[in-house]
Design a protein around this motif. Sequence first.
Motif, mmCIF file in Angstrom:
data_model
loop_
_atom_site.group_PDB
_atom_site.id
_atom_site.type_symbol
_atom_site.label_atom_id
_atom_site.label_comp_id
_atom_site.label_asym_id
_atom_site.label_seq_id
_atom_site.Cartn_x
_atom_site.Cartn_y
_atom_site.Cartn_z
ATOM 1 N N LEU A 61 8.431 12.643 2.851
ATOM 2 C CA LEU A 61 9.783 12.252 3.248
ATOM 3 C C LEU A 61 10.144 12.875 4.593
ATOM 4 C CD1 LEU A 61 12.491 10.897 2.694
ATOM 5 C CD2 LEU A 61 13.138 12.932 1.399
ATOM 6 N N ARG A 62 9.843 14.160 4.763
ATOM 7 C CA ARG A 62 10.142 14.828 6.037
ATOM 8 C C ARG A 62 9.343 14.209 7.180
ATOM 9 N NH1 ARG A 62 10.254 18.959 2.344
ATOM 10 N NH2 ARG A 62 8.129 19.636 2.784
ATOM 11 N N ARG A 63 8.089 13.882 6.940
ATOM 12 C CA ARG A 63 7.266 13.254 7.983
ATOM 13 C C ARG A 63 7.769 11.860 8.320
ATOM 14 N NH1 ARG A 63 1.398 14.495 5.359
ATOM 15 N NH2 ARG A 63 1.269 16.695 5.873
ATOM 16 N N ALA A 64 8.259 11.139 7.323
ATOM 17 C CA ALA A 64 8.681 9.750 7.523
ATOM 18 C C ALA A 64 9.825 9.626 8.519
ATOM 19 C CB ALA A 64 9.080 9.135 6.183
ATOM 20 N N VAL A 65 10.590 10.688 8.686
ATOM 21 C CA VAL A 65 11.732 10.647 9.606
ATOM 22 C C VAL A 65 11.274 10.387 11.039
ATOM 23 C CG1 VAL A 65 13.624 12.018 10.566
ATOM 24 C CG2 VAL A 65 13.125 12.115 8.119
ATOM 25 N N THR A 66 10.138 10.949 11.428
ATOM 26 C CA THR A 66 9.687 10.825 12.818
ATOM 27 C C THR A 66 8.313 10.180 12.977
ATOM 28 O OG1 THR A 66 8.738 13.054 12.757
ATOM 29 C CG2 THR A 66 11.017 12.852 13.542
ATOM 30 N N ALA A 67 7.632 9.886 11.891
ATOM 31 C CA ALA A 67 6.273 9.345 11.971
ATOM 32 C C ALA A 67 6.255 7.937 12.577
ATOM 33 C CB ALA A 67 5.644 9.307 10.589
ATOM 34 N N ASP A 115 3.565 14.471 -7.547
ATOM 35 C CA ASP A 115 3.714 15.801 -6.960
ATOM 36 C C ASP A 115 4.981 15.842 -6.096
ATOM 37 O OD1 ASP A 115 3.560 18.124 -5.430
ATOM 38 O OD2 ASP A 115 1.415 17.923 -5.037
ATOM 39 N N ALA A 116 6.015 16.502 -6.576
ATOM 40 C CA ALA A 116 7.292 16.552 -5.877
ATOM 41 C C ALA A 116 7.165 17.196 -4.496
ATOM 42 C CB ALA A 116 8.325 17.299 -6.707
ATOM 43 N N GLU A 117 6.311 18.194 -4.357
ATOM 44 C CA GLU A 117 6.131 18.839 -3.050
ATOM 45 C C GLU A 117 5.508 17.872 -2.051
ATOM 46 O OE1 GLU A 117 4.433 22.754 -2.913
ATOM 47 O OE2 GLU A 117 5.328 23.272 -4.840
ATOM 48 N N ALA A 118 4.498 17.126 -2.479
ATOM 49 C CA ALA A 118 3.866 16.145 -1.594
ATOM 50 C C ALA A 118 4.866 15.066 -1.199
ATOM 51 C CB ALA A 118 2.653 15.517 -2.267
ATOM 52 N N LEU A 119 5.670 14.611 -2.141
ATOM 53 C CA LEU A 119 6.679 13.601 -1.825
ATOM 54 C C LEU A 119 7.698 14.142 -0.828
ATOM 55 C CD1 LEU A 119 7.213 12.068 -5.353
ATOM 56 C CD2 LEU A 119 6.166 10.952 -3.372
ATOM 57 N N GLY A 120 8.081 15.399 -0.969
ATOM 58 C CA GLY A 120 9.005 16.019 -0.023
ATOM 59 C C GLY A 120 8.420 16.094 1.373
ATOM 60 N N ARG A 121 7.134 16.481 1.470
ATOM 61 C CA ARG A 121 6.466 16.539 2.782
ATOM 62 C C ARG A 121 6.431 15.153 3.409
ATOM 63 N NH1 ARG A 121 2.958 19.790 -0.061
ATOM 64 N NH2 ARG A 121 1.441 18.115 -0.270
ATOM 65 N N ALA A 159 0.828 -1.207 0.000
ATOM 66 C CA ALA A 159 0.000 0.000 0.000
ATOM 67 C C ALA A 159 0.865 1.260 0.000
ATOM 68 C CB ALA A 159 -0.933 0.002 1.209
ATOM 69 N N VAL A 160 1.921 1.251 0.781
ATOM 70 C CA VAL A 160 2.814 2.407 0.843
ATOM 71 C C VAL A 160 3.508 2.598 -0.494
ATOM 72 C CG1 VAL A 160 4.900 3.322 1.938
ATOM 73 C CG2 VAL A 160 3.118 2.270 3.336
ATOM 74 N N ARG A 161 4.008 1.524 -1.056
ATOM 75 C CA ARG A 161 4.694 1.606 -2.342
ATOM 76 C C ARG A 161 3.778 2.186 -3.413
ATOM 77 N NH1 ARG A 161 4.934 -0.675 -6.996
ATOM 78 N NH2 ARG A 161 3.394 -2.245 -6.512
ATOM 79 N N GLU A 162 2.542 1.739 -3.456
ATOM 80 C CA GLU A 162 1.588 2.237 -4.456
ATOM 81 C C GLU A 162 1.307 3.728 -4.276
ATOM 82 O OE1 GLU A 162 -1.886 -0.213 -4.374
ATOM 83 O OE2 GLU A 162 -0.770 -1.984 -5.013
ATOM 84 N N ARG A 163 1.184 4.176 -3.037
ATOM 85 C CA ARG A 163 0.921 5.601 -2.803
ATOM 86 C C ARG A 163 2.106 6.461 -3.205
ATOM 87 N NH1 ARG A 163 -2.484 7.266 2.257
ATOM 88 N NH2 ARG A 163 -2.572 9.124 0.969
ATOM 89 N N ILE A 164 3.299 5.970 -2.960
ATOM 90 C CA ILE A 164 4.492 6.744 -3.298
ATOM 91 C C ILE A 164 4.723 6.762 -4.803
ATOM 92 C CG2 ILE A 164 7.010 6.838 -3.084
ATOM 93 C CD1 ILE A 164 6.583 5.730 -0.206
#
Length: 50
Positions: free
Chosen positions: A34-40, A26-32, A16-21
Motif C-alpha cells: 500500500l505504501r509503495r502504491a502511492v508513488t510506484a 500477510d498484513a505487513e506485506a499488504l501494508g508495504r 493479476a494485481v487483484r489475485e496477488r492482493i
Amino acid sequence: MPAGGGAAAPWRKPEAVRERITGCGDAEALGRRLRRAVTAPSADEVFGDG
C-alpha cells in the motif's frame, strides 16, 4: 488509450494485481505494498522486493 494519447498505463493489470492482493494473508506485506502504491510507476514496483 489514456487521455494523453500515450501507451496504456503499466497499472492496467487488474486481474493479476487483484489475485496477488487477495491471495496475500500477510498484513505487513499488504501494508508495504500500500505504501509503495502511492508513488510506484507500475504494479511491478509495488510487488518488488526492493
